[in-house]
Design a protein around this motif. Structure first.
Motif, PDB file in Angstrom:
ATOM      1  N   PHE A  34       0.839  -1.187   0.000  1.00 58.45           N
ATOM      2  CA  PHE A  34       0.000   0.000   0.000  1.00 58.45           C
ATOM      3  C   PHE A  34       0.884   1.251   0.000  1.00 58.45           C
ATOM      4  O   PHE A  34       2.031   1.220   0.449  1.00 58.45           O
ATOM      5  CB  PHE A  34      -0.863   0.062   1.274  1.00 58.45           C
ATOM      6  N   TYR A  36       0.191   5.120   1.580  1.00 61.51           N
ATOM      7  CA  TYR A  36      -0.680   6.023   2.316  1.00 61.51           C
ATOM      8  C   TYR A  36      -0.068   7.424   2.282  1.00 61.51           C
ATOM      9  O   TYR A  36       1.156   7.575   2.255  1.00 61.51           O
ATOM     10  CB  TYR A  36      -0.817   5.585   3.778  1.00 61.51           C
ATOM     11  N   GLY A  43      -4.734  12.253   9.853  1.00 65.99           N
ATOM     12  CA  GLY A  43      -4.534  10.815   9.780  1.00 65.99           C
ATOM     13  C   GLY A  43      -4.044  10.407   8.414  1.00 65.99           C
ATOM     14  O   GLY A  43      -3.796  11.243   7.549  1.00 65.99           O
ATOM     15  N   LEU A  44      -3.910   9.125   8.205  1.00 68.20           N
ATOM     16  CA  LEU A  44      -3.396   8.606   6.942  1.00 68.20           C
ATOM     17  C   LEU A  44      -4.538   8.253   6.004  1.00 68.20           C
ATOM     18  O   LEU A  44      -5.543   7.687   6.413  1.00 68.20           O
ATOM     19  CB  LEU A  44      -2.541   7.363   7.190  1.00 68.20           C
ATOM     20  N   LEU A  46      -5.499   6.281   2.337  1.00 64.49           N
ATOM     21  CA  LEU A  46      -5.036   5.291   1.389  1.00 64.49           C
ATOM     22  C   LEU A  46      -4.978   5.891  -0.013  1.00 64.49           C
ATOM     23  O   LEU A  46      -5.964   6.428  -0.513  1.00 64.49           O
ATOM     24  CB  LEU A  46      -5.965   4.075   1.395  1.00 64.49           C
ATOM     25  N   GLN A  99      -3.633  -8.854   8.167  1.00 61.16           N
ATOM     26  CA  GLN A  99      -4.085  -7.537   8.605  1.00 61.16           C
ATOM     27  C   GLN A  99      -3.118  -6.912   9.601  1.00 61.16           C
ATOM     28  O   GLN A  99      -3.536  -6.318  10.586  1.00 61.16           O
ATOM     29  CB  GLN A  99      -5.477  -7.608   9.230  1.00 61.16           C
ATOM     30  N   LEU A 101      -0.109  -4.350   9.381  1.00 61.37           N
ATOM     31  CA  LEU A 101       0.643  -3.470   8.512  1.00 61.37           C
ATOM     32  C   LEU A 101       1.993  -3.119   9.114  1.00 61.37           C
ATOM     33  O   LEU A 101       2.110  -2.884  10.316  1.00 61.37           O
ATOM     34  CB  LEU A 101      -0.125  -2.178   8.258  1.00 61.37           C
TER      35      LEU A 101
ATOM     36  N   TYR B  33      -7.595  -0.705  15.490  1.00 59.25           N
ATOM     37  CA  TYR B  33      -6.152  -0.649  15.744  1.00 59.25           C
ATOM     38  C   TYR B  33      -5.801   0.666  16.438  1.00 59.25           C
ATOM     39  O   TYR B  33      -6.377   1.707  16.137  1.00 59.25           O
ATOM     40  CB  TYR B  33      -5.358  -0.673  14.439  1.00 59.25           C
ATOM     41  N   SER B  95     -11.152  -1.357  10.239  1.00 59.63           N
ATOM     42  CA  SER B  95     -11.270  -2.001   8.937  1.00 59.63           C
ATOM     43  C   SER B  95     -12.281  -3.139   8.991  1.00 59.63           C
ATOM     44  O   SER B  95     -12.577  -3.679  10.072  1.00 59.63           O
ATOM     45  CB  SER B  95      -9.916  -2.536   8.466  1.00 59.63           C
ATOM     46  N   LEU B  96     -12.757  -3.478   7.816  1.00 58.53           N
ATOM     47  CA  LEU B  96     -13.452  -4.747   7.630  1.00 58.53           C
ATOM     48  C   LEU B  96     -12.382  -5.814   7.440  1.00 58.53           C
ATOM     49  O   LEU B  96     -11.214  -5.503   7.203  1.00 58.53           O
ATOM     50  CB  LEU B  96     -14.364  -4.679   6.402  1.00 58.53           C
ATOM     51  N   ARG B  97     -12.745  -7.061   7.528  1.00 61.72           N
ATOM     52  CA  ARG B  97     -11.778  -8.140   7.395  1.00 61.72           C
ATOM     53  C   ARG B  97     -11.125  -8.111   6.012  1.00 61.72           C
ATOM     54  O   ARG B  97     -11.805  -8.020   4.996  1.00 61.72           O
ATOM     55  CB  ARG B  97     -12.461  -9.484   7.624  1.00 61.72           C
ATOM     56  N   ASN B  98      -9.794  -8.173   6.000  1.00 63.82           N
ATOM     57  CA  ASN B  98      -9.013  -8.209   4.765  1.00 63.82           C
ATOM     58  C   ASN B  98      -9.272  -7.009   3.864  1.00 63.82           C
ATOM     59  O   ASN B  98      -9.212  -7.111   2.637  1.00 63.82           O
ATOM     60  CB  ASN B  98      -9.272  -9.498   3.987  1.00 63.82           C
ATOM     61  N   SER B  99      -9.565  -5.877   4.464  1.00 65.75           N
ATOM     62  CA  SER B  99      -9.779  -4.638   3.711  1.00 65.75           C
ATOM     63  C   SER B  99      -8.816  -3.578   4.224  1.00 65.75           C
ATOM     64  O   SER B  99      -8.298  -3.695   5.333  1.00 65.75           O
ATOM     65  CB  SER B  99     -11.226  -4.156   3.889  1.00 65.75           C
ATOM     66  N   PRO B 100      -8.571  -2.556   3.413  1.00 63.95           N
ATOM     67  CA  PRO B 100      -7.632  -1.509   3.857  1.00 63.95           C
ATOM     68  C   PRO B 100      -8.105  -0.810   5.133  1.00 63.95           C
ATOM     69  O   PRO B 100      -9.302  -0.736   5.421  1.00 63.95           O
ATOM     70  CB  PRO B 100      -7.617  -0.537   2.680  1.00 63.95           C
ATOM     71  N   LEU B 101      -7.136  -0.270   5.863  1.00 62.82           N
ATOM     72  CA  LEU B 101      -7.437   0.442   7.095  1.00 62.82           C
ATOM     73  C   LEU B 101      -7.884   1.874   6.794  1.00 62.82           C
ATOM     74  O   LEU B 101      -7.378   2.527   5.882  1.00 62.82           O
ATOM     75  CB  LEU B 101      -6.192   0.491   7.983  1.00 62.82           C
ATOM     76  N   PHE B 103      -8.050   5.481   8.763  1.00 60.45           N
ATOM     77  CA  PHE B 103      -7.455   6.130   9.930  1.00 60.45           C
ATOM     78  C   PHE B 103      -8.249   7.353  10.356  1.00 60.45           C
ATOM     79  O   PHE B 103      -8.797   8.083   9.519  1.00 60.45           O
ATOM     80  CB  PHE B 103      -6.024   6.566   9.616  1.00 60.45           C
TER      81      PHE B 103
END
Lengths: 113, 112
Positions: A34, A36, A43-44, A46, A99, A101, B33, B95-101, B103
């Motif tokens: 990724f 960001y 914040g960050l 994507l 999951q 990072l 997170y 996030s959702l499972r296996n999806s981008p975070l 912030f």
């Protein structure tokens, strides 16, 4: 273990010229990668993600990145820089399915008028 | 677009005091997170929740830091006592499972 190395801590370009932010990764597995962006005191956000589909990934705001397995690289590019692109950019690797990072140290992009 | 909410935006505290940060993730995001970002560095994961359960707190300094997500929705990160080296930006993501975070805008902590 997964890791990323951002090769430049600071990049400065003139408005309207191309942008290149370099990132090399290390991963024992097929990685997800990724980019960001972080604007000051924010914040960050994507920009784009690579998850083993097309090696050339297009993101938001005209940015794109190319996954090169032979070079273990995932460099971020933009054809023409805009003043609003000035920010900190982070290359990030994720172990597939985990999951978790791992961030690079960041590259600060400065745009000169 | 839904956002991750964090408060406060800024916090100044004296060393040895207690401090707490709050995070409200995007609705429906089961994974939450907490990251710490020291000035000039990339974020580092402190703790990861899946619903109300901690799935990774290996980098959380447990002698002074605690985190909870009692109902599997919002979360609180606490530091007691705060030390000078805790000065940093504390970022929450979901996030959702296996999806981008996604912030939040973070809480900038200054310990004096």
């Amino acid at each position: 273990a997964q890791s990323v190395t951002q090769l430049d801590s600071h990049v400065s370009v003139s408005e309207g010229t191309p942008v290149l932010l370099r990132c090399n990764y290390s991963s024992s597995y097929s990685p997800s990668l990724f980019w960001y962006v972080q604007h000051p005191n924010k914040g960050l956000q994507l920009l784009l993600k690579y998850t083993s589909a097309a090696t050339l990934v297009k993101g938001i705001n005209g940015f794109e990145a190319e996954f090169k397995k032979s070079e273990t690289s995932f460099h971020l590019t933009k054809p023409s820089a805009h003043m609003s692109d000035a920010a900190e950019y982070f290359c990030v690797v994720n172990k597939w399915g985990a999951q978790k990072l791992v961030f690079g140290q960041g590259t600060r992009l400065t745009i000169n008028p | 677009e839904a956002e991750v909410a964090q408060s406060p935006r800024y916090k100044i505290t004296e060393k040895s005091q207690a401090v707490a940060f709050w995070c409200d993730p995007i609705s429906g995001h089961a994974t939450l997170y907490w990251y710490r970002q020291i000035l000039g560095q990339g974020p580092e994961l402190l703790v990861q929740f899946q619903d109300e359960s901690v799935v990774d707190d290996s980098q959380l300094p447990k002698d002074r830091f605690s985190a909870e997500r009692l109902k599997g929705v919002d979360s609180t990160l606490k530091i007691q006592p705060a030390e000078l080296g805790d000065s940093a930006m504390y970022l929450c993501a979901s996030s959702l499972r296996n999806s981008p975070l996604h912030f939040g805008n973070g809480t900038r902590l200054t310990v004096t």
